[in-house]
Design a protein around this motif. Structure first.
Motif, short mmCIF file in Angstrom:
data_model
loop_
_atom_site.label_atom_id
_atom_site.label_comp_id
_atom_site.label_asym_id
_atom_site.label_seq_id
_atom_site.Cartn_x
_atom_site.Cartn_y
_atom_site.Cartn_z
N VAL A 47 0.83 -1.21 0.00
CA VAL A 47 0.00 0.00 0.00
C VAL A 47 0.86 1.26 0.00
CG1 VAL A 47 -1.72 1.34 1.28
CG2 VAL A 47 -1.89 -1.16 1.20
N ALA A 48 1.80 1.34 0.95
CA ALA A 48 2.56 2.59 1.10
C ALA A 48 3.89 2.31 1.79
CB ALA A 48 1.76 3.61 1.91
N ARG A 49 4.84 3.19 1.52
CA ARG A 49 6.19 3.07 2.09
C ARG A 49 6.66 4.43 2.57
NH1 ARG A 49 11.54 4.04 0.70
NH2 ARG A 49 13.04 2.40 1.19
N VAL A 50 7.39 4.45 3.69
CA VAL A 50 8.00 5.69 4.18
C VAL A 50 9.47 5.43 4.48
CG1 VAL A 50 7.27 5.27 6.58
CG2 VAL A 50 7.81 7.59 5.84
N HIS A 51 10.32 6.31 4.03
CA HIS A 51 11.76 6.26 4.26
C HIS A 51 12.05 6.25 5.77
CE1 HIS A 51 15.88 8.09 4.27
NE2 HIS A 51 16.03 7.33 3.20
N TRP A 52 13.21 5.73 6.17
CA TRP A 52 13.50 5.64 7.60
C TRP A 52 13.45 7.02 8.25
CZ3 TRP A 52 17.47 8.52 9.49
CH2 TRP A 52 18.44 8.94 8.58
N SER A 53 13.79 8.06 7.49
CA SER A 53 13.80 9.41 8.05
C SER A 53 12.44 10.08 7.98
CB SER A 53 14.80 10.27 7.28
OG SER A 53 14.34 10.49 5.96
N GLY A 54 11.53 9.50 7.23
CA GLY A 54 10.23 10.13 7.02
C GLY A 54 10.24 11.14 5.89
N SER A 55 11.37 11.28 5.22
CA SER A 55 11.54 12.34 4.24
C SER A 55 10.92 12.02 2.89
CB SER A 55 13.03 12.64 4.04
OG SER A 55 13.68 11.49 3.56
N THR A 57 8.07 9.29 0.64
CA THR A 57 7.01 8.29 0.70
C THR A 57 6.72 7.77 -0.71
OG1 THR A 57 5.32 10.02 0.52
CG2 THR A 57 5.92 9.31 2.74
N TYR A 58 6.05 6.64 -0.75
CA TYR A 58 5.69 6.01 -2.03
C TYR A 58 4.40 5.24 -1.82
CZ TYR A 58 5.99 3.12 -6.22
OH TYR A 58 5.73 2.50 -7.41
N TYR A 59 3.52 5.30 -2.84
CA TYR A 59 2.20 4.69 -2.71
C TYR A 59 1.85 3.85 -3.93
CZ TYR A 59 1.75 8.35 0.80
OH TYR A 59 1.95 9.17 1.88
N THR A 60 1.07 2.84 -3.71
CA THR A 60 0.49 2.15 -4.84
C THR A 60 -0.52 3.09 -5.51
OG1 THR A 60 -0.47 0.04 -5.53
CG2 THR A 60 -1.44 1.09 -3.60
N ASP A 61 -0.70 2.94 -6.79
CA ASP A 61 -1.49 3.90 -7.56
C ASP A 61 -2.92 4.07 -7.01
OD1 ASP A 61 -0.10 3.21 -10.88
OD2 ASP A 61 0.59 4.48 -9.22
N SER A 62 -3.51 3.00 -6.55
CA SER A 62 -4.92 3.05 -6.16
C SER A 62 -5.19 3.90 -4.93
CB SER A 62 -5.46 1.64 -5.95
OG SER A 62 -4.80 1.00 -4.88
N VAL A 63 -4.15 4.24 -4.17
CA VAL A 63 -4.37 5.03 -2.95
C VAL A 63 -3.74 6.41 -3.02
CG1 VAL A 63 -4.43 2.88 -1.63
CG2 VAL A 63 -2.35 4.28 -1.60
N CYS A 95 1.49 -3.51 9.10
CA CYS A 95 2.73 -2.80 8.78
C CYS A 95 3.89 -3.78 8.78
CB CYS A 95 2.97 -1.67 9.77
SG CYS A 95 3.45 -2.20 11.42
N ALA A 96 4.99 -3.35 8.21
CA ALA A 96 6.16 -4.22 8.10
C ALA A 96 7.43 -3.40 7.99
CB ALA A 96 6.04 -5.14 6.89
N SER A 101 16.12 -0.17 0.36
CA SER A 101 15.35 0.79 -0.42
C SER A 101 14.25 0.11 -1.23
CB SER A 101 16.28 1.56 -1.36
OG SER A 101 16.94 0.67 -2.22
N THR A 102 13.94 -1.12 -0.88
CA THR A 102 12.94 -1.89 -1.63
C THR A 102 11.55 -1.78 -1.02
OG1 THR A 102 13.06 -3.97 -0.38
CG2 THR A 102 14.81 -3.57 -1.99
N LEU A 103 10.61 -2.47 -1.65
CA LEU A 103 9.26 -2.61 -1.12
C LEU A 103 9.05 -3.98 -0.49
CD1 LEU A 103 7.20 -1.03 -4.06
CD2 LEU A 103 8.14 0.10 -2.04
N LYS A 104 10.14 -4.75 -0.40
CA LYS A 104 10.04 -6.11 0.12
C LYS A 104 10.03 -6.09 1.64
CE LYS A 104 12.28 -10.63 0.07
NZ LYS A 104 13.43 -11.43 -0.43
N PRO A 105 9.03 -6.71 2.25
CA PRO A 105 8.95 -6.71 3.70
C PRO A 105 9.81 -7.79 4.34
CG PRO A 105 7.05 -7.85 2.80
CD PRO A 105 7.83 -7.34 1.63
#
Length: 119
Positions: A47-55, A57-63, A95-96, A101-105
């Protein structure tokens, strides 16, 4: 390692929810974090990803434009603000920790929190 998601519930279409996930067991600020969801009869999806710093983000298109992921490293917690909810958003959200830098949990999962959207 523990991941405790909360904040799910029943909401009407167009409504909002804010999910939280408290993490422990790993150094939270060392990891990007992600939210995933699994609807009945379907595979888990990103669904969504946030960098360790919070700086960043990345989202799947549908959201995109409806959901916002954020984190508080002082509280070891990641959040998902969900607005304009649709029936197709209904799922168990988890959450995971993410690899690099991947989307792999990483293979650590909590019980998740159920989001139900009525039309």
């Amino acid at each position: 390692v523990q991941l405790q998601a909360s904040g799910g519930g029943l909401v009407q279409a167009g409504g909002s929810l804010r999910l939280s996930c408290a993490a422990s067991g790993l150094t939270f600020s060392n990891y990007a974090m992600g939210w995933f969801r699994q609807a009945p009869g379907k595979e888990r999806e990103f669904v969504a990803r946030v960098h360790w710093s919070g700086s960043s983000t990345y989202y799947t298109d549908s959201v995109k434009g409806r959901f916002t992921i954020s984190r508080d490293n002082a509280k070891n917690t990641v959040y998902l603000q969900m607005n304009s909810l649709r029936p197709e958003d209904m799922a168990v959200y988890s959450c995971a920790y993410l690899y690099g830098s991947t989307l792999k949990p990483l293979n650590y999962w909590g019980q998740g929190t159920l989001v139900t959207v009525s039309s």
